[in-house]
Design an enzyme around this catalytic site. Sequence first.
Site, PDB file in Angstrom:
ATOM      1  CG  ASN A  46      -8.267 -13.680   3.364  1.00 16.34           C
ATOM      2  OD1 ASN A  46      -8.930 -13.720   4.386  1.00 16.34           O
ATOM      3  ND2 ASN A  46      -8.806 -13.804   2.166  1.00 16.34           N
ATOM      4  CB  SER A  75     -11.200 -10.817   4.035  1.00 17.05           C
ATOM      5  OG  SER A  75     -11.776  -9.620   3.563  1.00 17.05           O
ATOM      6  CG  ASP A 104      -9.626   3.027   5.382  1.00 17.77           C
ATOM      7  OD1 ASP A 104     -10.129   4.038   4.875  1.00 17.77           O
ATOM      8  OD2 ASP A 104      -8.681   2.399   4.861  1.00 17.77           O
ATOM      9  N   GLY A 156      -4.561  -5.492   0.917  1.00 13.55           N
ATOM     10  CA  GLY A 156      -3.533  -4.580   0.410  1.00 13.55           C
ATOM     11  C   GLY A 156      -3.867  -4.020  -0.953  1.00 13.55           C
ATOM     12  CB  ALA A 157      -6.353  -4.330  -3.253  1.00 12.16           C
ATOM     13  CG  LEU A 168     -11.075  -2.492  -2.456  1.00 13.27           C
ATOM     14  CD1 LEU A 168     -11.837  -3.640  -3.103  1.00 13.27           C
ATOM     15  CD2 LEU A 168     -11.625  -1.147  -2.957  1.00 13.27           C
ATOM     16  CB  SER A 179      -8.381  -5.820   3.477  1.00 13.25           C
ATOM     17  OG  SER A 179      -6.975  -5.676   3.603  1.00 13.25           O
ATOM     18  CB  SER A 180      -5.636  -2.838   7.156  1.00 12.69           C
ATOM     19  OG  SER A 180      -5.998  -1.528   6.754  1.00 12.69           O
ATOM     20  CD  GLU A 204      -6.861   0.541   9.429  1.00 15.12           C
ATOM     21  OE1 GLU A 204      -6.267  -0.504   9.132  1.00 15.12           O
ATOM     22  OE2 GLU A 204      -7.165   1.409   8.602  1.00 15.12           O
ATOM     23  CE  LYS A 213     -11.014   2.437   1.759  1.00 16.74           C
ATOM     24  NZ  LYS A 213      -9.726   2.531   2.161  1.00 16.74           N
TER      25      LYS A 213
HETATM   26  N1  LIG Z   1      -8.281 -11.072   6.019  1.00 13.87           N
HETATM   27  C1  LIG Z   1      -7.134 -10.678   6.567  1.00 13.87           C
HETATM   28  N2  LIG Z   1      -6.408 -11.558   7.291  1.00 13.87           N
HETATM   29  C2  LIG Z   1      -5.248 -11.149   7.834  1.00 13.87           C
HETATM   30  N3  LIG Z   1      -4.712  -9.921   7.729  1.00 13.87           N
HETATM   31  C3  LIG Z   1      -5.385  -9.021   7.036  1.00 13.87           C
HETATM   32  C4  LIG Z   1      -6.623  -9.342   6.421  1.00 13.87           C
HETATM   33  N4  LIG Z   1      -7.053  -8.261   5.784  1.00 13.87           N
HETATM   34  C5  LIG Z   1      -6.117  -7.296   5.993  1.00 13.87           C
HETATM   35  N5  LIG Z   1      -5.122  -7.734   6.745  1.00 13.87           N
HETATM   36  C6  LIG Z   1      -3.941  -6.952   7.177  1.00 13.87           C
HETATM   37  O1  LIG Z   1      -3.994  -5.690   6.530  1.00 13.87           O
HETATM   38  C7  LIG Z   1      -2.872  -5.512   5.633  1.00 13.87           C
HETATM   39  C8  LIG Z   1      -3.292  -4.762   4.379  1.00 13.87           C
HETATM   40  O2  LIG Z   1      -3.565  -3.448   4.758  1.00 13.87           O
HETATM   41  P1  LIG Z   1      -3.315  -2.194   3.842  1.00 13.87           P
HETATM   42  O3  LIG Z   1      -1.917  -2.147   3.324  1.00 13.87           O
HETATM   43  O4  LIG Z   1      -3.780  -1.052   4.626  1.00 13.87           O
HETATM   44  O5  LIG Z   1      -4.281  -2.423   2.590  1.00 13.87           O
HETATM   45  P2  LIG Z   1      -5.881  -2.339   2.502  1.00 13.87           P
HETATM   46  O6  LIG Z   1      -6.380  -1.924   3.832  1.00 13.87           O
HETATM   47  O7  LIG Z   1      -6.127  -1.354   1.443  1.00 13.87           O
HETATM   48  O8  LIG Z   1      -6.333  -3.695   2.082  1.00 13.87           O
HETATM   49  C9  LIG Z   1      -2.426  -6.935   5.363  1.00 13.87           C
HETATM   50  O9  LIG Z   1      -1.074  -6.942   4.982  1.00 13.87           O
HETATM   51  C10 LIG Z   1      -2.641  -7.599   6.707  1.00 13.87           C
HETATM   52  O10 LIG Z   1      -1.628  -7.241   7.614  1.00 13.87           O
HETATM   53  C1  LIG Z   2      -4.503   6.663   2.185  1.00 14.61           C
HETATM   54  C2  LIG Z   2      -5.597   6.588   3.241  1.00 14.61           C
HETATM   55  O1  LIG Z   2      -6.343   7.820   3.175  1.00 14.61           O
HETATM   56  C3  LIG Z   2      -6.569   5.453   2.968  1.00 14.61           C
HETATM   57  C4  LIG Z   2      -5.907   4.103   2.934  1.00 14.61           C
HETATM   58  O2  LIG Z   2      -6.835   3.078   2.600  1.00 14.61           O
HETATM   59  P1  LIG Z   2      -6.349   1.624   2.230  1.00 14.61           P
HETATM   60  O3  LIG Z   2      -5.560   1.076   3.372  1.00 14.61           O
HETATM   61  O4  LIG Z   2      -5.486   1.723   1.001  1.00 14.61           O
HETATM   62  O5  LIG Z   2      -7.600   0.847   1.999  1.00 14.61           O
HETATM   63  C5  LIG Z   2      -4.938   6.467   4.606  1.00 14.61           C
HETATM   64  C6  LIG Z   2      -5.863   6.777   5.777  1.00 14.61           C
HETATM   65  O6  LIG Z   2      -6.854   7.512   5.624  1.00 14.61           O
HETATM   66  O7  LIG Z   2      -5.561   6.300   6.868  1.00 14.61           O
HETATM   67 MG   LIG Z   3      -5.688  -0.308   5.012  1.00 22.84          MG
END
Ligand SMILES: Nc1ncnc2c1ncn2[C@@H]1O[C@H](COP(=O)(O)OP(=O)(O)O)[C@@H](O)[C@H]1O
Ligand SMILES: C[C@@](O)(CCOP(=O)(O)O)CC(=O)O
Ligand SMILES: [Mg+2]
Length: 398
Positions: free
Chosen positions: A55, A136, A205, A141-142, A144, A146-147, A194, A13
């Site tokens: 990943n 993925s 998310d 961790g960027a 978008l 991914s978590s 989450e 997202k």
């Molecule tokens: N494809 C994946 N495989 C394993 N773990 C994942 C994957 N995608 C996300 N994660 C988990 O989500 C974490 C990243 O989440 P977060 O810091 O919220 O960043 P975002 O949700 O923005 O990418 C990773 O460190 C890992 O624990």
């Molecule tokens: C900062 C926040 O609003 C969004 C976080 O998104 P991401 O894990 O950075 O993709 C936290 C949340 O809504 O849970």
């Molecule tokens: Mg996240």
Amino acid sequence: MQIKECIVSAPGKAILHGEHAVVHGKVALAVSLNLRTYLRLQATSTSKVCINLPNINTFLSWDVTALKQLFPDSGAELGNVNELDAELVRMLRDFVGVSNGTLDTRSMAILAFLYIYLCVFAKSGELPSLTVSVWSELPTGAGLGSSAAYSVCLAAAMLSASGTIPSPLSDQENTARWGEVEMELINKWAFQGERIIHGNPSGVDNAVGTWGGILRYRSGKITALSRVPMLRILLTNTKVPRSTKVLVAGVKDKMNKFPSIINPVLESVDAVSCTCEQTLTEMASDTPTPEHYNVLEELIDINQHHLNVIGVGHPTLDTLCRVTLARGLHSKLTGAGGGGCGITLLRPETECLVVQNTIQDLRDCGYDCWETRIGAAGVQQHSPLAVKEEVLEVLARY
Ligand SMILES: Nc1ncnc2c1ncn2[C@@H]1O[C@H](COP(=O)(O)OP(=O)(O)O)[C@@H](O)[C@H]1O
Ligand SMILES: C[C@@](O)(CCOP(=O)(O)O)CC(=O)O
Ligand SMILES: [Mg+2]
């Protein structure tokens, strides 16, 4: 125990407005992306539970008998979908060997997997041996989501494999979505995932990962925005790593330290989201005008300043805003900030050459940059026939 094998996927997202403020009960507007996380769950007879997460370069397995010992005598109490079982999380931390407060990304993903696996299968009283592989297209961790895409896939796959929800696939459909009741359940379990990864997520998310499309989200209330104009957006990944958990906690600290300063900023972010929603609705019901785009651009600038005030900016994001503004385009961070990704609004009249030059400028800064499509479908189940060959190949490798 006979489990049902499956392949599921969920989208990432982008948050248009409201990141961080949404954690504190304000409105956020978020859109699903055409980048997805895929999960394959296979039944095995190895008496082991295996997880392959290429990943994050994590490949682990446990004996089912060892996992069974985590079942308290009060096994029936495991698996409350509405709240995180702190005692189970503590036991899992000991089991996996991670300390409380760790920021190690791999541990979070493992804890979320084991938690959802144990809770969902606890009800059947039997833990099956299985292999889960996740791949993925999203950067992890960027910003978008991914978590959330990962958590949504875990929830959908475990619920489906355990028979808690039926498969939506039919003879005619190689890709299908679940009904509203099943999606509610997937979303609730994903939210618990989450919570393990983020600490204190708002739930926006996982809602986008589950339902897809364009959503307004406030305190758990999800509204699909059906009438929105086709927005063109550039996504830029500064590649600066950051943790959502740390950034969300940082905003909370600032709120506690300066409530009378930070709370009005979050109120203002709420107003930005509401004004943006209003503008998008107007644009959809009438022909979008240049003035509408001017408003959207001003809102982006205002929000980016607010996000800097609450401490989630980063010099690379400042550079993104400056470089795109030099081409007449407006940007803001998206997601938790502190690095990670930003979005840039493209106007309908923005020429192809301007877009190409902007992308090149950003790549010259060392960033990844691409134009994205928004509003992709939420969580889906696929037959292997419907999954792109390269994804299937990665999932089948383990
Ligand atoms: N494809 C994946 N495989 C394993 N773990 C994942 C994957 N995608 C996300 N994660 C988990 O989500 C974490 C990243 O989440 P977060 O810091 O919220 O960043 P975002 O949700 O923005 O990418 C990773 O460190 C890992 O624990
Ligand atoms: C900062 C926040 O609003 C969004 C976080 O998104 P991401 O894990 O950075 O993709 C936290 C949340 O809504 O849970
Ligand atoms: Mg996240």
